[in-house]
Design an enzyme around this catalytic site. Structure first.
Site, PDB file in Angstrom:
ATOM      1  CG  ASP A 111      67.786  30.255  70.351  1.00 41.39           C
ATOM      2  OD1 ASP A 111      68.014  29.880  71.524  1.00 41.39           O
ATOM      3  OD2 ASP A 111      66.992  29.669  69.594  1.00 41.39           O
ATOM      4  CE1 TYR A 138      70.077  22.771  66.913  1.00 40.22           C
ATOM      5  CE2 TYR A 138      72.301  22.470  66.055  1.00 40.22           C
ATOM      6  CZ  TYR A 138      70.965  22.112  66.076  1.00 40.22           C
ATOM      7  OH  TYR A 138      70.528  21.102  65.250  1.00 40.22           O
ATOM      8  CG  HIS A 151      67.929  20.230  70.482  1.00 35.90           C
ATOM      9  ND1 HIS A 151      66.622  19.940  70.175  1.00 35.90           N
ATOM     10  CD2 HIS A 151      68.263  21.310  69.717  1.00 35.90           C
ATOM     11  CE1 HIS A 151      66.181  20.812  69.270  1.00 35.90           C
ATOM     12  NE2 HIS A 151      67.149  21.650  68.985  1.00 35.90           N
ATOM     13  NE  ARG A 207      72.541  17.051  59.313  1.00 41.64           N
ATOM     14  CZ  ARG A 207      72.322  17.829  60.378  1.00 41.64           C
ATOM     15  NH1 ARG A 207      71.529  18.860  60.279  1.00 41.64           N
ATOM     16  NH2 ARG A 207      72.919  17.563  61.521  1.00 41.64           N
ATOM     17  CD  GLU A 255      63.942  25.211  69.287  1.00 41.40           C
ATOM     18  OE1 GLU A 255      64.663  26.196  69.573  1.00 41.40           O
ATOM     19  OE2 GLU A 255      64.170  24.444  68.330  1.00 41.40           O
ATOM     20  CD  GLU A 278      66.047  27.859  73.273  1.00 43.32           C
ATOM     21  OE1 GLU A 278      66.920  28.721  73.523  1.00 43.32           O
ATOM     22  OE2 GLU A 278      65.664  27.580  72.128  1.00 43.32           O
ATOM     23  CG  ASP A 300      63.314  29.815  69.946  1.00 43.37           C
ATOM     24  OD1 ASP A 300      62.754  30.814  69.484  1.00 43.37           O
ATOM     25  OD2 ASP A 300      64.193  29.171  69.333  1.00 43.37           O
ATOM     26  NE  ARG A 349      60.722  22.409  65.756  1.00 40.91           N
ATOM     27  CZ  ARG A 349      61.753  22.954  66.390  1.00 40.91           C
ATOM     28  NH1 ARG A 349      62.693  23.601  65.722  1.00 40.91           N
ATOM     29  NH2 ARG A 349      61.848  22.864  67.703  1.00 40.91           N
ATOM     30  CD  GLN A 381      63.640  25.750  62.520  1.00 37.28           C
ATOM     31  OE1 GLN A 381      62.672  25.519  63.250  1.00 37.28           O
ATOM     32  NE2 GLN A 381      64.874  25.514  62.904  1.00 37.28           N
ATOM     33  CE1 TYR A 439      67.059  23.554  56.878  1.00 35.93           C
ATOM     34  CE2 TYR A 439      69.035  24.288  57.993  1.00 35.93           C
ATOM     35  CZ  TYR A 439      68.339  23.303  57.343  1.00 35.93           C
ATOM     36  OH  TYR A 439      68.895  22.081  57.165  1.00 35.93           O
ATOM     37  CE  LYS A 480      64.160  28.122  65.774  1.00 35.01           C
ATOM     38  NZ  LYS A 480      64.148  27.262  66.980  1.00 35.01           N
ATOM     39  CB  THR A 492      61.134  34.417  71.729  1.00 35.22           C
ATOM     40  OG1 THR A 492      61.479  34.176  70.361  1.00 35.22           O
ATOM     41  CG2 THR A 492      62.050  33.620  72.643  1.00 35.22           C
ATOM     42  CD  GLU A 508      64.992  17.271  70.690  1.00 39.20           C
ATOM     43  OE1 GLU A 508      65.966  16.715  71.221  1.00 39.20           O
ATOM     44  OE2 GLU A 508      64.631  18.433  70.977  1.00 39.20           O
TER      45      GLU A 508
END
Lengths: 401, 401
Positions: free
Chosen positions: B116, B118, B123, B132, B187, B189, B221, B225, B228, B232, B241, B245, B346
């Protein structure tokens, strides 16, 4: 006591009997069990109805046998012990013993998913000190769950496969450059091979560990530290690990490791219920890392903070399903002393303190032509020793400098 | 112009012809091609020698066909177009058309490794701002390489498979607690399916992309959250995850997407040589995310920063080998606008700004019983449309609260 020449008293006597796959006489790979310095041809043994497993022993890989489950694993093991110990079977079985020196060992199982954990407190602390000096050695999550990630199953290779030095991006003060890894490393690990699968949504509680896990291999999780350091944030290791992971050719059944059970280190803070295992058992596997012919480290698996049963309970607690042939590895095994570390990153303390090899040469990371062999033993019944075979590999120069 | 009822002018006319696998009449899964609202039974077609692929179309999954390579893929595609357009074939072919409504679609290929990426700048920037705040939106490595990681291949499921809400550890101010994920997300994708394998140590340069990649699926996916966020660091997403999937049931061949090629966004700073692709082509795939029956987002794949050819060149630059059936996904597709984002993280800006669904209810993350369907189309030849099918899933309550 086995009648096989030289097997009794060896680390590969009938107390062990690890499973593997091999080529011989130009035929396709078939399954075998190691006894002493011979391979018992299981394809031939099942064809001759000396042992019965519904045809699962007449395959090129162990996966169908792995799927059968513990009662069948135990029954087949008992039968093989009979064949190799009772004199009445000698005439039928002896023609099925092939000298180890005549075979080429192949990958013993088709790898489903490969998960790599990070379960040695000494290793995680060392890496923390090397990469994040002045900060807490362990991240806040480390004592609450066995940290792990998925590796590349398609590049798991059998012991003896040469390892081409990987190319990739590494950071410099002028930005990243492309080229061969300059910090190629090993990780000495122990891998657990899943036998009985589960359905999506199920989980494997701690006490069901032995129903699902068949046995143990040695793992060298080759690592390109420069590639890894540049790429790993925020989604973890990728190309720094995916070029090759070597496993030993022999899968030692859990049944052979009953005498290797020891208390694992206490865990503080207490773990959440789904990770609680009482008794909290690890395995007394004694690893040895040989670099160009001389032993440089002796990592003790008994010091691992998270146990394999906890790892499997965690891996499946979200409902992730298992397949026969899934492999999960412990993470680098490092003990408390420098000469017990399972990576050269630690042994050379980030490349700052070179190691002197047996031939007098100095090393930090791997050079082209270097060979690393990881071996291990465990205590067996009645003072015997269980050999876990070896995982070895030689570094070839990069192809696309 | 096809003689198949209703197919001409539809997104599944002979300009498309995606491959899949299906069950019908209680038989084991077999391969088919979608045309209009029918499945052409490829097992039957090869058995009748209407199309020849050395038996590769008479399997339960596409992997053997995927391994054949582009000349064979193109020849089979041309032959299927003949069968579905020339009136002389109608009598022989019509009995092999099964109404889509009568079949159960199954996983079209056995997944080798699942990677996978990114690769959406929007995103990655959004996630950076949400997690952050006050720091640079992108990490320093992001514009230099397509960040990626390995996911769990064994839990890739076909569209329509229900998704059990995963349990796991999530952080609280009093330390981690165990329970069902409270921030279950999607997600949206696009996945690329590898056909022709490579050997260990080889790599796939940019210009060889189409020799190795067969086609495209849609991917959801699913992501927990809270799990994760806690797990992570430092090794990336794992249980957040690995529980499921989902992929669409139809693999659209690259051949059907020739008219969807568009310039990808410019890359600054310039990429290293092994990632340089000229022309720098993306694909104009227009995604649609439907939440409980109403469209909440329209992510444009054409805005992806890293192209699939760059992703594959990166994935293999360290010598990692490919297998037929390997799957690599783009990472969440998000455009510059809020209603173009491919995750609910998001869309609800970290759960702080609830979304109103078509039925008037408000959502941040997924509730039990919710259904998400991702669809996509692409421009085809002569003003036609290529349908990429859909990937859908409904959330079931956690089993081990």
């Amino acid at each position: 006591m086995t009648w096989v020449d030289g097997a009794a008293g060896s680390p590969y006597g009938v107390q062990n009997l690890p499973y593997g796959a091999f080529r011989h006489d130009g035929r396709e790979p078939r399954l075998g069990v190691r006894v002493g310095d011979f391979v018992l041809d299981l394809d031939g043994a099942e064809a001759a109805e000396l042992v019965l497993a519904g045809g699962a022993l007449r395959r090129p890989v162990l996966n169908d046998f792995l799927a059968l489950g513990r009662p069948q694993w135990t029954a087949v093991r008992r039968r093989i012990i009979e064949l190799l110990t009772l004199p009445e079977h000698r005439a039928a079985v002896e023609p099925l013993l092939i000298p180890l020196a005549e075979v080429e060992l192949t990958l013993p199982f088709a790898v489903g998913d490969y998960v790599d954990f990070y379960s040695s407190e000494h290793h995680a602390s060392n890496v923390g000190q090397i990469f994040r000096p002045g900060q807490p050695m362990l991240l806040p999550n480390w004592r609450h769950l066995p940290i792990g990630y998925h590796g590349r199953a398609g590049t798991v290779v059998v012991s003896g496969t040469p390892v081409v030095r990987p190319c990739g991006q590494r950071p410099t003060s002028d930005g990243p450059v492309y080229g061969p890894s300059a910090r190629l490393d090993i990780e000495a690990e122990v891998g657990f091979v899943v036998g009985v699968p589960t359905e999506l949504g199920d989980r494997v509680p701690i006490e069901k560990f032995a129903d699902h896990v068949f046995g143990v291999v040695l793992v060298n999780d080759w690592s390109a530290r420069d590639i890894q350091a540049w790429e790993y944030q925020p989604l973890g290791p990728f190309l720094g690990k995916s070029f090759a992971t070597s496993v030993s050719a022999w899968v030692v059944p859990l049944d052979a490791l009953a005498h290797a059970r020891v208390s694992a280190p206490p865990q503080d803070p207490p773990v959440l219920d789904y990770l609680r295992d009482e008794p909290h058992h690890g395995l007394d596997l004694r690893l040895e890392v040989e670099w160009n012919g001389g032993v440089v480290s002796r990592p003790p698996f008994s010091t691992m903070y998270w146990t394999p049963a906890q790892q499997l309970a965690h891996l499946t607690v979200n409902g992730a399903s298992l397949r026969s042939g899934d492999l999960f590895a412990s993470g680098t095994v490092s003990g408390p002393e420098r000469d017990q570390t399972g990576s050269f990153l630690e042994l050379s303390w980030g490349g700052r303190e070179p190691v002197t090899l047996a031939d007098g040469s100095a090393r930090t990371f791997l050079e082209d032509g270097d060979t690393v062999t990881i071996r291990a033993t465990a205590p067996g019944p009645d003072g015997t020793t269980i050999g876990l075979g070896e995982v070895t590999g030689t570094i070839l120069p990069a192809r696309h400098g």
